[in-house]
Write a protein that holds these residues in place. Structure first.
Motif, PDB file in Angstrom:
ATOM      1  N   GLU A 201       2.892   2.642  -4.686  1.00  0.00           N
ATOM      2  CA  GLU A 201       2.934   1.736  -3.541  1.00  0.00           C
ATOM      3  C   GLU A 201       4.174   0.857  -3.628  1.00  0.00           C
ATOM      4  O   GLU A 201       4.677   0.545  -4.713  1.00  0.00           O
ATOM      5  CB  GLU A 201       1.673   0.880  -3.496  1.00  0.00           C
ATOM      6  N   THR A 202       4.678   0.447  -2.479  1.00  0.00           N
ATOM      7  CA  THR A 202       5.847  -0.433  -2.408  1.00  0.00           C
ATOM      8  C   THR A 202       5.475  -1.722  -1.681  1.00  0.00           C
ATOM      9  O   THR A 202       4.466  -1.777  -0.975  1.00  0.00           O
ATOM     10  CB  THR A 202       7.001   0.262  -1.664  1.00  0.00           C
ATOM     11  N   PRO A 204       5.151  -4.789   1.035  1.00  0.00           N
ATOM     12  CA  PRO A 204       4.995  -4.696   2.492  1.00  0.00           C
ATOM     13  C   PRO A 204       6.310  -4.732   3.263  1.00  0.00           C
ATOM     14  O   PRO A 204       6.405  -4.158   4.355  1.00  0.00           O
ATOM     15  CB  PRO A 204       4.129  -5.918   2.827  1.00  0.00           C
ATOM     16  N   HIS A 208       9.319   2.111   3.007  1.00  0.00           N
ATOM     17  CA  HIS A 208       8.271   3.049   2.583  1.00  0.00           C
ATOM     18  C   HIS A 208       6.900   2.576   3.046  1.00  0.00           C
ATOM     19  O   HIS A 208       6.106   3.353   3.581  1.00  0.00           O
ATOM     20  CB  HIS A 208       8.259   3.180   1.050  1.00  0.00           C
ATOM     21  N   HIS A 209       6.640   1.297   2.839  1.00  0.00           N
ATOM     22  CA  HIS A 209       5.336   0.749   3.203  1.00  0.00           C
ATOM     23  C   HIS A 209       5.114   0.845   4.711  1.00  0.00           C
ATOM     24  O   HIS A 209       4.040   1.266   5.171  1.00  0.00           O
ATOM     25  CB  HIS A 209       5.246  -0.711   2.742  1.00  0.00           C
ATOM     26  N   ARG A 210       6.145   0.444   5.486  1.00  0.00           N
ATOM     27  CA  ARG A 210       6.005   0.486   6.943  1.00  0.00           C
ATOM     28  C   ARG A 210       5.806   1.908   7.464  1.00  0.00           C
ATOM     29  O   ARG A 210       4.976   2.162   8.344  1.00  0.00           O
ATOM     30  CB  ARG A 210       7.244  -0.138   7.599  1.00  0.00           C
ATOM     31  N   GLN A 213       2.320   3.212   6.464  1.00  0.00           N
ATOM     32  CA  GLN A 213       1.300   2.571   7.290  1.00  0.00           C
ATOM     33  C   GLN A 213       1.230   3.243   8.662  1.00  0.00           C
ATOM     34  O   GLN A 213       0.168   3.349   9.273  1.00  0.00           O
ATOM     35  CB  GLN A 213       1.609   1.081   7.450  1.00  0.00           C
ATOM     36  N   ARG A 225      -3.747   3.533  -5.074  1.00  0.00           N
ATOM     37  CA  ARG A 225      -2.502   3.046  -5.654  1.00  0.00           C
ATOM     38  C   ARG A 225      -2.477   3.290  -7.154  1.00  0.00           C
ATOM     39  O   ARG A 225      -3.368   2.857  -7.886  1.00  0.00           O
ATOM     40  CB  ARG A 225      -2.327   1.557  -5.375  1.00  0.00           C
ATOM     41  N   ASP A 230       9.375  -1.503  -6.550  1.00  0.00           N
ATOM     42  CA  ASP A 230      10.221  -2.028  -5.473  1.00  0.00           C
ATOM     43  C   ASP A 230      11.647  -1.515  -5.546  1.00  0.00           C
ATOM     44  O   ASP A 230      12.514  -1.993  -4.822  1.00  0.00           O
ATOM     45  CB  ASP A 230      10.222  -3.561  -5.493  1.00  0.00           C
ATOM     46  N   SER A 246       5.344   9.674  -3.939  1.00  0.00           N
ATOM     47  CA  SER A 246       6.071   8.644  -3.199  1.00  0.00           C
ATOM     48  C   SER A 246       6.933   9.304  -2.136  1.00  0.00           C
ATOM     49  O   SER A 246       7.162  10.522  -2.166  1.00  0.00           O
ATOM     50  CB  SER A 246       6.953   7.817  -4.125  1.00  0.00           C
TER      51      SER A 246
END
Length: 312
Positions: A201-202, A204, A208-210, A213, A225, A230, A246
């Motif tokens: 996980e990265t 918010p 990657h997170h966006r 999602q 996770r 980061d 990932s």
């Protein structure tokens, strides 16, 4: 040294008479009276201690000393003109501090080429670079802490909604990459199937997170996770160590698959854009405009070259 030898008015009078071969024609060209021009020639001759002209039946001709000095005088006037033009350019050029938000690796951004073009075209601009995650540098831009930044977004529309002016530089895909030996676990899997595996996980604010999602959220999926990272380099190390899956840029995914045997999911991918953005209200600022023009020198031919959020 006699100051008269550096008087540009005297040198210009001397050069003009030498070219025209006549005081009257030179006076007309310089918009001066003949007596005034003759007086200037006399001052220059006295200052140099040399005879510059000889009078003949057909007008003025250069003496041997005058001919030797003519090229020097012409070069002096050309240098003075260059100096004056340089002053004008500096008055008209952008100057100040350009605060830049950078992401990913410099080569992907063509950062060195861009900054080189900026230095050559706008030498009065100083630059300050701040590296971070895509969302974090965008937040600094929106808070007025940066002037321009590079940004990752799935589309122009998503970025336009943030009241930004920007340009799409290039498009690419994010691929799902898994540790070596996980080929059977990711081959043929869709997002539902991949969500059951451990993920890196990265934060918010990361792209990657966006992006994840955007695919997991609407499906009601919540991947497990395995670790929070980061930095892209740390992410690759953890994938190689067998920790989890990932998102990785397509070019890097293919390279790592060939060199380290990492597995790449074959059924899914997420399109993304590298964009260059600023606040829409600052697009016309001189410093920002200079940055834009330098960017076009580097990305104009090869980039996607789509401009949005600004009408000149």
């Amino acid at each position: 040294m006699n100051p008269a030898l550096l008087d540009l008015h005297l040198l210009r009078a001397f050069v003009t008479v030498a070219r025209e071969g006549s005081v009257s024609r030179a006076a007309a060209q310089l918009h001066r009276t003949q007596p005034a021009l003759s007086l200037q020639l006399k001052k220059l001759a006295e200052a140099s201690g040399l005879e510059l002209f000889q009078r003949g039946a057909h007008g003025m001709s250069l003496s041997a000393d005058g001919a030797a000095l003519l090229q020097l005088a012409e070069r002096t006037l050309a240098a003075a003109d260059d100096f004056a033009r340089g002053v004008e350019r500096l008055h008209g050029s952008a100057r100040g501090l350009l605060r830049i938000g950078t992401i990913l690796d410099p080569s992907f951004l063509r950062l060195g080429d861009w900054l080189g073009a900026l230095v050559r075209s706008a030498p009065q601009i100083a630059t300050e670079l701040r590296h971070g995650i895509s969302g974090s540098v965008l937040a600094q831009l929106q808070q007025g802490q940066l002037d321009v930044c590079f940004y990752l977004s799935p589309s122009l529309a998503a970025t336009e909604a943030l009241q930004l002016a920007g340009r799409t530089l290039t498009r690419f895909d994010y691929r799902v990459v898994a540790p070596s030996g996980w080929g059977p676990q990711v081959a043929g899997r869709d997002w539902e199937g991949l969500a059951t595996l451990p993920w890196l996980e990265t934060p918010p604010e990361s792209a990657h997170h966006r992006l994840l999602q955007g695919v997991f959220g609407p499906r009601g999926l919540a991947p497990r996770r395995a670790a929070l990272v980061d930095q892209e380099a740390s992410m690759l190390d953890l994938i190689k160590s067998g920790v989890g899956l990932s998102l990785v840029r397509d070019a890097i995914a293919m390279r790592e698959s060939q060199t380290h045997g990492l597995a790449v999911a074959d059924r899914v991918r997420i399109p993304c854009e590298l964009q260059f953005v600023c606040l829409a209200g600052r697009r016309g600022d001189a410093v920002v405009q200079a940055a834009w023009q330098a960017l076009e020198q580097v990305w104009g031919a090869d980039g996607a070259a789509e401009v949005f959020g600004f009408s000149p």
